[in-house]
Write a protein that holds these residues in place. Structure first.
Motif, PDB file in Angstrom:
ATOM      1  N   ARG A 104       1.005  -1.464   0.156  1.00 53.05           N
ATOM      2  CA  ARG A 104      -0.357  -0.395   0.053  1.00 53.05           C
ATOM      3  C   ARG A 104       0.972   1.121   0.334  1.00 53.05           C
ATOM      4  NH1 ARG A 104      -0.216   2.314   5.318  1.00 53.05           N
ATOM      5  NH2 ARG A 104       0.377   1.030   6.468  1.00 53.05           N
ATOM      6  N   GLY A 105       0.128   2.649  -0.122  1.00 51.25           N
ATOM      7  CA  GLY A 105       0.749   3.355  -0.386  1.00 51.25           C
ATOM      8  C   GLY A 105       1.126   4.160  -1.730  1.00 51.25           C
ATOM      9  N   TYR A 106       0.748   5.506  -1.756  1.00 50.57           N
ATOM     10  CA  TYR A 106       0.776   6.329  -2.468  1.00 50.57           C
ATOM     11  C   TYR A 106       1.957   7.234  -3.191  1.00 50.57           C
ATOM     12  CZ  TYR A 106      -4.512   6.031  -2.424  1.00 50.57           C
ATOM     13  OH  TYR A 106      -5.283   5.480  -2.415  1.00 50.57           O
ATOM     14  N   ILE A 107       2.933   7.133  -4.418  1.00 48.00           N
ATOM     15  CA  ILE A 107       3.777   8.167  -4.789  1.00 48.00           C
ATOM     16  C   ILE A 107       3.816   9.298  -6.027  1.00 48.00           C
ATOM     17  CG2 ILE A 107       6.537   8.016  -5.504  1.00 48.00           C
ATOM     18  CD1 ILE A 107       6.962   5.025  -4.615  1.00 48.00           C
ATOM     19  N   LEU A 108       3.690  10.674  -5.545  1.00 47.90           N
ATOM     20  CA  LEU A 108       3.025  11.070  -6.326  1.00 47.90           C
ATOM     21  C   LEU A 108       4.228  12.135  -7.189  1.00 47.90           C
ATOM     22  CD1 LEU A 108       0.861  12.721  -8.503  1.00 47.90           C
ATOM     23  CD2 LEU A 108       0.488  14.629  -6.507  1.00 47.90           C
ATOM     24  N   ASN A 109       5.132  12.333  -8.346  1.00 48.93           N
ATOM     25  CA  ASN A 109       6.010  12.679  -8.564  1.00 48.93           C
ATOM     26  C   ASN A 109       5.442  14.055  -9.837  1.00 48.93           C
ATOM     27  OD1 ASN A 109       7.908  10.955  -7.485  1.00 48.93           O
ATOM     28  ND2 ASN A 109       7.759   9.805  -9.166  1.00 48.93           N
ATOM     29  N   VAL A 110       5.815  15.032  -8.986  1.00 49.88           N
ATOM     30  CA  VAL A 110       6.038  16.145  -9.706  1.00 49.88           C
ATOM     31  C   VAL A 110       6.762  16.452 -11.147  1.00 49.88           C
ATOM     32  CG1 VAL A 110       5.530  18.698 -10.075  1.00 49.88           C
ATOM     33  CG2 VAL A 110       4.944  17.516  -7.624  1.00 49.88           C
ATOM     34  N   ALA A 111       5.673  15.858 -12.085  1.00 49.84           N
ATOM     35  CA  ALA A 111       6.644  16.956 -13.558  1.00 49.84           C
ATOM     36  C   ALA A 111       6.202  17.372 -14.292  1.00 49.84           C
ATOM     37  CB  ALA A 111       6.306  15.491 -14.317  1.00 49.84           C
ATOM     38  N   THR A 141       8.223   7.248 -13.864  1.00 54.74           N
ATOM     39  CA  THR A 141       6.871   7.547 -13.530  1.00 54.74           C
ATOM     40  C   THR A 141       6.035   6.402 -14.010  1.00 54.74           C
ATOM     41  OG1 THR A 141       7.398   9.083 -11.855  1.00 54.74           O
ATOM     42  CG2 THR A 141       5.099   8.225 -11.788  1.00 54.74           C
ATOM     43  N   GLU A 142       5.622   6.332 -15.609  1.00 51.95           N
ATOM     44  CA  GLU A 142       5.141   5.584 -16.472  1.00 51.95           C
ATOM     45  C   GLU A 142       5.219   3.980 -16.215  1.00 51.95           C
ATOM     46  OE1 GLU A 142       2.188   6.792 -17.375  1.00 51.95           O
ATOM     47  OE2 GLU A 142       2.504   8.232 -19.187  1.00 51.95           O
ATOM     48  N   ALA A 143       6.227   3.799 -16.406  1.00 47.80           N
ATOM     49  CA  ALA A 143       7.192   2.462 -16.852  1.00 47.80           C
ATOM     50  C   ALA A 143       6.793   1.461 -15.203  1.00 47.80           C
ATOM     51  CB  ALA A 143       8.400   2.824 -17.120  1.00 47.80           C
ATOM     52  N   ILE A 144       6.879   2.885 -14.076  1.00 48.38           N
ATOM     53  CA  ILE A 144       6.746   2.061 -12.868  1.00 48.38           C
ATOM     54  C   ILE A 144       4.862   1.773 -12.735  1.00 48.38           C
ATOM     55  CG2 ILE A 144       7.116   1.575 -10.318  1.00 48.38           C
ATOM     56  CD1 ILE A 144       9.628   4.169 -11.635  1.00 48.38           C
ATOM     57  N   PHE A 145       4.541   2.707 -13.211  1.00 53.37           N
ATOM     58  CA  PHE A 145       3.058   2.174 -13.448  1.00 53.37           C
ATOM     59  C   PHE A 145       2.798   0.700 -13.471  1.00 53.37           C
ATOM     60  CE2 PHE A 145      -1.142   2.869 -14.558  1.00 53.37           C
ATOM     61  CZ  PHE A 145      -2.149   3.483 -13.813  1.00 53.37           C
ATOM     62  N   ARG A 204      -3.672   7.829 -13.703  1.00 47.09           N
ATOM     63  CA  ARG A 204      -1.595   7.785 -14.193  1.00 47.09           C
ATOM     64  C   ARG A 204      -1.192   9.053 -14.358  1.00 47.09           C
ATOM     65  NH1 ARG A 204      -2.036   6.156 -18.600  1.00 47.09           N
ATOM     66  NH2 ARG A 204      -0.669   7.650 -19.763  1.00 47.09           N
ATOM     67  N   VAL A 205      -1.592   9.931 -14.537  1.00 50.00           N
ATOM     68  CA  VAL A 205      -1.273  10.921 -15.387  1.00 50.00           C
ATOM     69  C   VAL A 205      -2.069  12.218 -15.407  1.00 50.00           C
ATOM     70  CG1 VAL A 205      -0.473  12.288 -17.317  1.00 50.00           C
ATOM     71  CG2 VAL A 205       0.322   9.829 -17.160  1.00 50.00           C
ATOM     72  N   ILE A 206      -1.770  13.499 -14.291  1.00 46.39           N
ATOM     73  CA  ILE A 206      -3.548  14.259 -13.364  1.00 46.39           C
ATOM     74  C   ILE A 206      -2.206  15.837 -14.352  1.00 46.39           C
ATOM     75  CG2 ILE A 206      -3.271  15.144 -11.895  1.00 46.39           C
ATOM     76  CD1 ILE A 206      -2.499  12.630 -10.410  1.00 46.39           C
ATOM     77  N   TYR A 225       0.746   2.622  -5.427  1.00 46.31           N
ATOM     78  CA  TYR A 225       0.059   3.567  -6.648  1.00 46.31           C
ATOM     79  C   TYR A 225       0.930   4.536  -6.743  1.00 46.31           C
ATOM     80  CZ  TYR A 225      -1.478   8.004  -8.575  1.00 46.31           C
ATOM     81  OH  TYR A 225      -1.019   9.590  -9.833  1.00 46.31           O
ATOM     82  N   ILE A 226       1.733   5.302  -8.210  1.00 47.24           N
ATOM     83  CA  ILE A 226       3.155   6.150  -8.071  1.00 47.24           C
ATOM     84  C   ILE A 226       2.393   6.676  -9.838  1.00 47.24           C
ATOM     85  CG2 ILE A 226       3.644   4.717 -10.275  1.00 47.24           C
ATOM     86  CD1 ILE A 226       6.530   5.899  -8.705  1.00 47.24           C
ATOM     87  N   GLY A 227       2.287   8.312  -9.313  1.00 50.06           N
ATOM     88  CA  GLY A 227       1.436   8.463 -11.010  1.00 50.06           C
ATOM     89  C   GLY A 227       2.063   9.829 -10.483  1.00 50.06           C
ATOM     90  N   SER A 228       2.222  10.452 -11.772  1.00 45.69           N
ATOM     91  CA  SER A 228       2.892  12.067 -12.402  1.00 45.69           C
ATOM     92  C   SER A 228       1.647  13.378 -12.327  1.00 45.69           C
ATOM     93  CB  SER A 228       3.237  11.954 -13.800  1.00 45.69           C
ATOM     94  OG  SER A 228       4.173  10.568 -14.235  1.00 45.69           O
ATOM     95  N   LEU A 229       2.228  14.455 -11.558  1.00 50.36           N
ATOM     96  CA  LEU A 229       1.812  15.134 -11.639  1.00 50.36           C
ATOM     97  C   LEU A 229       1.924  15.722 -13.214  1.00 50.36           C
ATOM     98  CD1 LEU A 229      -0.820  17.202 -11.037  1.00 50.36           C
ATOM     99  CD2 LEU A 229       1.094  18.257  -9.434  1.00 50.36           C
ATOM    100  N   CYS A 230       1.172  16.678 -13.831  1.00 48.65           N
ATOM    101  CA  CYS A 230       2.102  17.690 -15.089  1.00 48.65           C
ATOM    102  C   CYS A 230       1.006  19.116 -15.471  1.00 48.65           C
ATOM    103  CB  CYS A 230       1.879  16.926 -16.118  1.00 48.65           C
ATOM    104  SG  CYS A 230       3.155  14.911 -16.005  1.00 48.65           S
TER     105      CYS A 230
END
Ligand SMILES: NC(=O)c1ccc[n+]([C@@H]2O[C@H](COP(=O)([O-])OP(=O)(O)OC[C@H]3O[C@@H](n4cnc5c(N)ncnc54)[C@H](OP(=O)(O)O)[C@@H]3O)[C@@H](O)[C@H]2O)c1
Length: 253
Positions: free
Chosen positions: A123-130, A155-159, A214-216, A170-175
């Motif tokens: 469990r857990g969330y990772i949000l990477n700010v792109a 981030t996309e590949a890990i998703f 996935r991509v925000i 969860y892992i996702g990118s903020l754009c």
């Protein structure tokens, strides 16, 4: 509930801290300016630990992680980042290498370290700010755009790896597009496009992250811009982006 946020002393990171605290999260906040972190801490009602650390050093990232790895952290926002503006032959190499250390190496390191812990717990969330820049090449901000492409593609590949394993992590990118933060001051540019409020971007990002998007991409106009860009040949995209970037010169801060 505990969240770890880098770059929480200003801008988007500070807004994430405010919103997550309102939602009941205890926080671990990281940035270099201790006094700014203390100001943020004073505003918030939940438990807040602050770490004034320069995470552009991989050594510092690992040391920080080792200090906090046993905390019940379930949300990580890799947000700290900055931009360097100018023609590539003119920009300072040291500035760009510092940027690569922060925008790429720190995000890479912290993502890897936290992902291992989260996978063990499933469990857990990772949000990477792109950035919206992640989707393009950016003349006059060449290396910044490239760093943000790295964040998005990593981030996309890990998703996809997590999706295949049916992991609950969860892992996702903020754009985001341009925002009203200290980013422009640090990069020494003004923006030619409308700036979004970082509080609104943070609110939208958290909403979509909890929906496991996935991509925000905050902002309808930016989502349209991205969609339409698919129909524009690459050589023309480069010319348009040069023009957009070049307008920033006339708006130097
Ligand atoms: N603003 C925009 O237009 C825009 C658009 C798209 C994406 N983004 C991205 O959004 C993220 C947040 O930026 P922002 O717009 O909120 O800019 P900002 O207001 O300048 O915030 C950047 C944060 O990163 C921290 N930081 C910088 N260098 C650091 C280091 N070496 N170690 C630890 N922390 C460090 C800064 O704190 P200290 O100075 O105290 O260390 C600050 O808290 C960045 O990744 C940026 O690339 C911004």
């Amino acid at each position: 509930m505990k969240a770890f946020i880098t770059g929480a002393s200003s801008g988007l990171g500070r807004e994430f801290a405010r919103l997550l605290s309102e939602q009941g999260y205890d926080l671990i906040l990281v940035a270099r300016r201790k006094e700014r972190l203390e100001e943020v801490k004073k505003e918030l009602k939940t438990d807040v630990a602050i770490y004034a650390v320069d995470i552009s050093s991989t050594f510092n990232c690992v040391k920080l992680f080792n200090k906090i790895k046993n905390e019940p952290i379930d949300l990580v926002i890799n947000n700290a980042g900055f931009g360097v503006f100018g023609d590539f032959y003119e920009t300072k190499l040291e500035d760009e290498l510092d940027m690569i250390d922060l925008n790429i190496k720190a995000v890479h390191t912290l993502t890897k370290l936290f992902l291992k812990v989260f996978k063990e717990r499933n469990r857990g969330y990772i949000l990477n700010v792109a950035s919206i820049a992640s989707f393009f090449s950016g003349p006059q901000m060449a290396s910044y755009y490239a760093t943000k492409s790295y964040v998005l593609h990593l981030t996309e590949a890990i998703f996809e790896e997590l999706r295949r394993e049916e992991s609950s992590v969860y892992i996702g990118s903020l754009c985001p597009g341009p925002m009203d933060t200290e980013f422009g001051k640090v990069a020494n540019v003004g923006f030619s496009l409308k700036k979004y409020e970082s509080s609104e971007v943070a609110r939208y990002a958290l909403l979509k992250m909890f929906e496991r998007k996935r991509v925000i991409v905050p902002g309808f106009s930016f989502r349209c811009f991205l969609f339409l860009s698919r129909f524009v040949p690459y050589w023309l995209q480069l010319r348009i982006l040069y023009t957009i970037q070049n307008k920033k010169i006339s708006q130097k801060m």
